[in-house]
Scaffold this motif. Structure first.
Motif, short mmCIF file in Angstrom:
data_model
loop_
_atom_site.label_atom_id
_atom_site.label_comp_id
_atom_site.label_asym_id
_atom_site.label_seq_id
_atom_site.Cartn_x
_atom_site.Cartn_y
_atom_site.Cartn_z
N VAL A 148 0.86 -0.96 -0.14
CA VAL A 148 0.32 0.40 -0.74
C VAL A 148 0.98 1.62 -0.36
CG1 VAL A 148 -1.51 1.49 1.30
CG2 VAL A 148 -2.49 -1.25 1.45
N THR A 149 1.84 0.90 0.43
CA THR A 149 2.62 2.61 0.72
C THR A 149 3.53 2.65 0.08
OG1 THR A 149 4.19 0.72 2.92
CG2 THR A 149 1.86 2.51 3.38
N LEU A 150 3.83 1.62 -0.81
CA LEU A 150 5.36 1.04 -1.82
C LEU A 150 5.37 2.39 -2.96
CD1 LEU A 150 7.62 -0.52 -2.35
CD2 LEU A 150 5.85 -1.53 -3.85
N VAL A 151 4.05 2.21 -3.79
CA VAL A 151 4.40 3.33 -4.53
C VAL A 151 4.67 4.84 -4.02
CG1 VAL A 151 2.66 4.59 -6.17
CG2 VAL A 151 2.77 2.34 -5.92
N PRO A 152 3.61 4.93 -2.51
CA PRO A 152 4.03 7.07 -2.39
C PRO A 152 5.47 6.71 -2.02
CG PRO A 152 1.76 6.52 -1.61
CD PRO A 152 2.73 4.55 -1.91
N GLN A 153 5.88 6.09 -1.33
CA GLN A 153 7.33 6.23 -0.75
C GLN A 153 8.33 6.07 -2.02
OE1 GLN A 153 8.17 2.88 1.61
NE2 GLN A 153 7.09 3.34 3.68
N PHE A 154 8.08 5.13 -2.84
CA PHE A 154 8.75 5.48 -4.64
C PHE A 154 8.18 7.29 -4.83
CE2 PHE A 154 9.57 5.13 -8.77
CZ PHE A 154 10.78 4.95 -8.95
N ILE A 156 7.95 9.63 -3.36
CA ILE A 156 8.64 10.94 -2.89
C ILE A 156 10.03 10.93 -2.66
CG2 ILE A 156 8.94 11.56 0.09
CD1 ILE A 156 6.38 10.02 0.62
N TRP A 157 10.76 9.48 -2.55
CA TRP A 157 12.66 9.58 -2.73
C TRP A 157 12.28 9.61 -4.32
CZ3 TRP A 157 14.29 9.62 1.63
CH2 TRP A 157 14.58 8.69 2.74
N ASN A 158 11.61 9.47 -5.02
CA ASN A 158 12.56 10.17 -6.28
C ASN A 158 12.06 11.42 -6.87
OD1 ASN A 158 12.70 9.38 -9.29
ND2 ASN A 158 10.71 10.39 -10.14
N GLN A 159 11.45 12.11 -5.99
CA GLN A 159 11.10 13.53 -5.83
C GLN A 159 11.90 14.04 -5.78
OE1 GLN A 159 9.09 15.62 -7.46
NE2 GLN A 159 9.89 16.93 -6.85
N LEU A 160 12.80 14.10 -4.37
CA LEU A 160 14.32 14.38 -3.77
C LEU A 160 15.02 13.73 -3.66
CD1 LEU A 160 12.64 13.08 0.14
CD2 LEU A 160 12.96 15.27 -0.97
N GLY A 161 15.40 12.79 -5.41
CA GLY A 161 16.20 12.88 -6.29
C GLY A 161 16.97 11.61 -5.98
#
Length: 311
Positions: A148-154, A156-161
């Motif tokens: 459930v939280t896998l896509v949101p976490q990805f 977020i980390w992608n947005q942070l670079g």
């Protein structure tokens, strides 16, 4: 000696003899049943040990075989090839994988232990409005599947670079874990309240109470959390596959590296089936976990035995 005294002495001796006879008989029967119980116990222990040790023995045997005999299921190799343990370091960047995994596991385990302990200490020792509600919400997050939280976490980390680096594999542990917070809170609740009251009267701050009282007395629980998270991070293939699969092979962790080696040596991918190197790598990467549990066994057992107590 009078007749009365002699009779009383003989009577007392007869009573003592009669009293000891049933006890001796019962002791003999118990010793027989105890011997049978010991035999049954040892048989069960040896049987269970054999079941758990067989995969490790098979892996050890496979790592010492040539390419064509890896999967022949022999526990004693027909052809010994110990040079596999030397050639694996030229075939695979195993040292880089081990270094990356150790770094990530230590950071992940250390950060989650400290952050979870601080939050757990707050829930255990401070009274504030909404504490029960917040703790209930915290426990409710344990019911969410990781998918459930896998896509949101990805995202977020992608947005942070940070995608393509190892930061996502340990960065989230800076904010604690619901399970570890619950575990440590139960341990903190079992500490004597009088110690903290006396320390507060003496002027010790909340941080001082945590650092000088709670931390030393709760060290076994800290060892449990560290070992659990170290093992989880060491075996984390999914996280490495998501965040590190786009980088170079030398940036892989142990699980991702072994998975890539399986693909590399697969005949379907153009390999020659040199799975003996995969077996050697798999055996070598189990050693850090065995060493950690061997040194932390006493604290681990003590923490498991006392982490659920309260009062």
């Amino acid at each position: 000696m009078s007749a009365t005294e002699t009779g009383e002495r003989m009577g007392s001796e007869e009573l003592a003899t009669a009293a000891t006879r049933p006890v001796k008989a019962r002791g003999e029967r118990l010793s027989v049943w105890g011997w049978i119980g010991q035999v049954v116990r040892w048989v069960l222990l040896l049987g269970c040990s054999a079941l758990f040790l067989y995969p490790l023995l098979w892996l050890l045997a496979a790592s010492l075989k040539p390419r064509g005999e890896v999967f022949d299921n022999r526990l004693i190799p027909q052809t010994w090839q110990p040079e596999n343990y030397v050639e694996v370091f030229s075939e695979l960047p195993l040292l880089s994988w081990l270094g990356n995994s150790v770094l990530i596991a230590v950071l992940a385990a250390g950060f989650v232990t400290i952050s979870s302990a601080l939050v757990a200490f707050g829930f255990a020792r401070f009274r504030f409005p909404g504490r029960s509600v917040l703790f209930g919400v915290l426990l409710a997050t344990m019911m969410l599947p990781g998918a459930v939280t896998l896509v949101p976490q990805f995202l977020i980390w992608n947005q942070l670079g940070f995608v393509g680096t190892n930061v996502p594999l340990w960065g989230a542990n800076l904010f604690g874990s619901a399970f570890y917070i619950f575990l440590l809170r139960q341990f903190f609740l079992g500490l004597p309240q009088e110690l903290f009251e006396a320390a507060r009267i003496d002027g010790l701050s909340a941080w001082g109470q945590f650092w000088r009282i709670a931390l030393p007395l709760s060290l076994p629980s800290f060892v449990i959390v560290f070992l659990f998270e170290f093992q989880a991070s060491w075996n984390n293939l999914q996280g490495a596959l998501i965040y590190l699969n786009t980088g170079q092979a030398t940036d892989y962790t142990v699980p991702l590296g072994i998975a890539s080696a399986m693909t590399k040596y697969s005949p379907e991918s153009g390999g020659h089936g040199d799975y003996q190197y995969v077996m050697v790598a798999a055996l070598i990467v189990t050693l850090p976990m065995l060493i950690m549990f061997a040194f932390g066994q006493r604290s681990f057992i003590r923490g498991i035995a006392t982490s659920g107590r309260t009062g």
